[in-house]
Design an enzyme around this catalytic site. Structure first.
Site, PDB file in Angstrom:
ATOM      1  N   LYS A  20      -0.298  29.191  49.580  1.00  0.00           N
ATOM      2  CA  LYS A  20      -0.045  30.382  48.763  1.00  0.00           C
ATOM      3  C   LYS A  20      -0.862  31.551  49.300  1.00  0.00           C
ATOM      4  O   LYS A  20      -1.946  31.360  49.842  1.00  0.00           O
ATOM      5  CB  LYS A  20      -0.350  30.101  47.298  1.00  0.00           C
ATOM      6  CG  LYS A  20      -1.711  29.520  46.986  1.00  0.00           C
ATOM      7  CD  LYS A  20      -1.755  29.165  45.504  1.00  0.00           C
ATOM      8  CE  LYS A  20      -3.101  28.617  45.095  1.00  0.00           C
ATOM      9  NZ  LYS A  20      -3.350  27.242  45.567  1.00  0.00           N
ATOM     10  N   SER A  62     -11.907  29.679  44.443  1.00  0.00           N
ATOM     11  CA  SER A  62     -10.759  30.475  44.014  1.00  0.00           C
ATOM     12  C   SER A  62     -11.054  31.271  42.746  1.00  0.00           C
ATOM     13  O   SER A  62     -11.928  32.129  42.738  1.00  0.00           O
ATOM     14  CB  SER A  62      -9.548  29.554  43.837  1.00  0.00           C
ATOM     15  OG  SER A  62      -8.398  30.319  43.619  1.00  0.00           O
ATOM     16  N   ARG A 110     -14.474  20.508  44.473  1.00  0.00           N
ATOM     17  CA  ARG A 110     -14.754  21.679  43.637  1.00  0.00           C
ATOM     18  C   ARG A 110     -15.685  21.254  42.521  1.00  0.00           C
ATOM     19  O   ARG A 110     -15.438  20.245  41.865  1.00  0.00           O
ATOM     20  CB  ARG A 110     -13.464  22.265  43.058  1.00  0.00           C
ATOM     21  CG  ARG A 110     -13.613  23.763  42.807  1.00  0.00           C
ATOM     22  CD  ARG A 110     -12.342  24.393  42.302  1.00  0.00           C
ATOM     23  NE  ARG A 110     -11.415  24.756  43.364  1.00  0.00           N
ATOM     24  CZ  ARG A 110     -10.303  25.436  43.151  1.00  0.00           C
ATOM     25  NH1 ARG A 110      -9.974  25.806  41.931  1.00  0.00           N
ATOM     26  NH2 ARG A 110      -9.495  25.732  44.136  1.00  0.00           N
TER      27      ARG A 110
END
Length: 586
Positions: free
Chosen positions: A412, A139, A37
């Site tokens: 999740k 995200s 990331r």
């Protein structure tokens, strides 16, 4: 190659910006929380065409070593809607390059024809029996960032040692291979399949396994507002509500379509609470909808707000939502399980920095509760392990609004969580109860669990190291603090070094995690506090929770005690003024 990123490097060279060139070119992205990331842009420490190609080549090399049937089983690639004009990097383009590397090596690729929620990738890996998968997403990070998230054949994010081995493989083949740049392979190769329809249909079908009150859902007058935060969630949450028999939730028009600039929010993280939920709360008031559900841009997390009788909105924390989900998933299980079902075979999980409320419910109800290291990759792997051993897992969570209801997806999932909370609110409405009232009842039954999580920014890694080293050598070499201000410390666990004073052999039960700092203090008064560094951002986070017994029901006293303890923790252990830490609220 990418002319835009090439231009960025050339312009730095022409303008004599040698320090910035060094910063960009002399360090490589490392695998953090199950992947990469970083900001999009030119340089080896950024996300761009080349670093994505290099990472995929490394993954190809590693998977070829691990799986003899790699070329029969294939690989899944999904992406969100991020993008940046200045470096011509979009999630879709980076996903096409990821697929190209593999297609050029004759690996079948399941490449989604449009953007999908992150949970679809691990779900597809398991459904299609692929060896692994990648999701291109950052995200809820700021708009400049993008990421590359890797899932293993078990449908969970990769954990050690895979990450270390992949890094080695990446470094062995940094030169792009023939065909790696050919992003059109996705449109021309017979090895490319689009799994979108199959995966979406199966996912929605599987979702019905955790729907327990379809009739109520079909009849309810409750209205819900959903915001997808300019990300991928809109279409999929609409379908999920339909699968549960609901009328579709009312979308926030300004935020329902993808927008890589996230133009209506300061930061696209629903965890930031009321300030970023402004548009959805106003719409809900206008439409007299009492519950707002918000999925983050890649739809793997969920925030929930409920309007209270006085007209104010309560935005639930991740820990509060977990108390509700835990109660709900267990009571639905109890109501629907067969007569010979054994509660001792039932499990719930949470990461160790999350609320201990599930532990309190488990102690009273008789099921098992387990903790893992922070990060859903640890939960996913452990759940898979338990399932393989014939256990039943109802629910798992991490406090940063990440929830796993059921076990269709071993990660999740904000889409399933959104519709489960809608069903719960509908059921409670039939009992003349709100989510907030039910939460209080849960705390009164199992003991108040009041928690506070926040963070300080620190851009200087040596300072962070110094803060934690001081805690390890507090009253002298290799001695942890016995007190924090006036508060007496019962136990210390340090997963960075593997020490745990509560164990007979003084060794931590949780695996050692040397790459990040994390120390947990258990206090005499029932409070548990953890200090840790973030895997993806320059933060020192603190998590503190007052775990009271059911008979201690004076909430005001407990809140005050927690507040004073956090003050002592910050003042004595973090020393923000001395260490130049920046408060979150600023």
């Amino acid at each position: 190659m990418n002319p835009k990123t090439k231009e960025q490097i050339e312009s730095l060279l022409q303008n004599g910006k040698h320090k910035e060139l060094r910063d960009r070119l002399c360090c490589r992205l490392t695998f953090g929380t199950a992947g990469l990331r970083s900001a999009m842009g030119a340089g080896f420490c950024y996300i761009n065409d080349l670093t994505v190609i290099q990472s995929t080549q490394g993954i190809y090399k590693y998977l070829e070593r691990c799986f003899s049937d790699f070329k029969q089983r294939g690989f899944v690639v999904g992406y969100d809607t991020r993008g940046q004009v200045t470096s011509n990097c979009s999630s879709k383009k980076l996903a096409k390059l990821t697929a190209a590397v593999l297609l050029a090596k004759d690996v079948p690729v399941y490449f989604f024809s449009t953007y999908v929620p992150t949970p679809f990738v691990p779900y597809a890996v398991q459904q299609l029996k692929a060896v692994a998968g990648v999701m291109i997403t950052a995200s809820h990070n700021r708009k400049e960032d993008n990421g590359y998230k890797v899932y293993w054949e078990n449908g969970a994010q990769i954990t050690s040692p895979h990450d270390k081995e992949i890094i080695k493989c990446i470094e062995e083949c940094v030169e792009p291979w023939n065909g790696s740049w050919n992003e059109n392979l996705v449109d021309t190769s017979p090895l490319r399949q689009d799994p979108l329809k199959k995966i979406c249909d199966c996912y929605m079908e599987d979702l019905k396994k955790i729907c327990y009150h379809r009739e109520l859902n079909m009849q309810t007058n409750l209205k819900f507002v959903h915001t997808s935060f300019h990300g991928v969630g809109h279409d999929y949450v609409q379908l999920a509500f339909k699968a549960f028999g609901f009328q579709p939730p009312i979308p926030v028009p300004e935020q329902k379509d993808p927008d890589p600039d996230f133009s209506t929010v300061r930061c696209p993280n629903p965890e930031e609470g009321e300030s970023v939920l402004e548009l959805s709360l106003r719409l809900a008031e206008k439409e007299s909808a009492r519950v707002v559900v918000a999925t983050d841009p890649d739809a793997d997390r969920l925030a929930v707000a409920e309007q209270q009788e006085n007209g104010c909105w309560k935005v639930f924390t991740g820990n509060e939502l977990a108390a509700l989900f835990g109660w709900w998933m267990f009571s639905c299980w109890k109501e629907n399980c067969s007569r010979d079902a054994d509660v001792k075979n039932v499990y719930m999980l949470a990461t160790t920095v999350s609320s201990k409320i599930l532990r309190a419910i488990a102690l009273k109800e008789g099921f098992h509760f387990e903790e893992t290291l922070p990060g859903f990759k640890w939960i996913g792997s452990r759940v898979k392990n338990l399932l393989d051993n014939g256990k039943e897992i109802l629910f798992a969570f991490e406090e940063s609004i990440g929830f796993m209801c059921g076990t269709s997806v071993l990660d999740k999932d904000g889409v399933s969580a959104a519709v489960v909370i809608a069903e719960m609110a509908t059921y409670l409405e039939g009992k003349n109860q709100t989510l907030a009232q039910k939460l209080t009842e849960i705390y009164e039954t199992y003991g108040y669990h009041i928690s506070k999580t926040s963070y300080f920014l620190c851009y200087d890694p040596p300072t962070i190291k110094r803060i934690f080293e001081k805690l390890r050598n507090f009253d002298g070499p290799q001695s942890y603090p016995k007190f924090c201000g006036v508060y007496s410390i019962l136990h210390v666990r340090d997963v960075t070094t593997g020490y745990d004073s509560s164990q007979l052999n003084k060794k931590s039960v949780l695996p050692v995690s040397k790459s990040s700092q994390m120390i947990t203090f258990t206090f005499q008064n029932g409070c548990v506090a953890t200090l840790r560094t973030s895997g993806t951002e320059p933060k020192i986070k603190y998590y503190a929770e007052m775990c009271a017994l059911p008979e201690q029901s004076d909430r005001t006293f407990l809140e005050e005690e927690l507040r004073k303890l956090i003050e002592a923790l910050i003042e004595n252990f973090l020393e923000p003024d001395k260490n130049g830490l920046i408060w979150r609220s600023a």
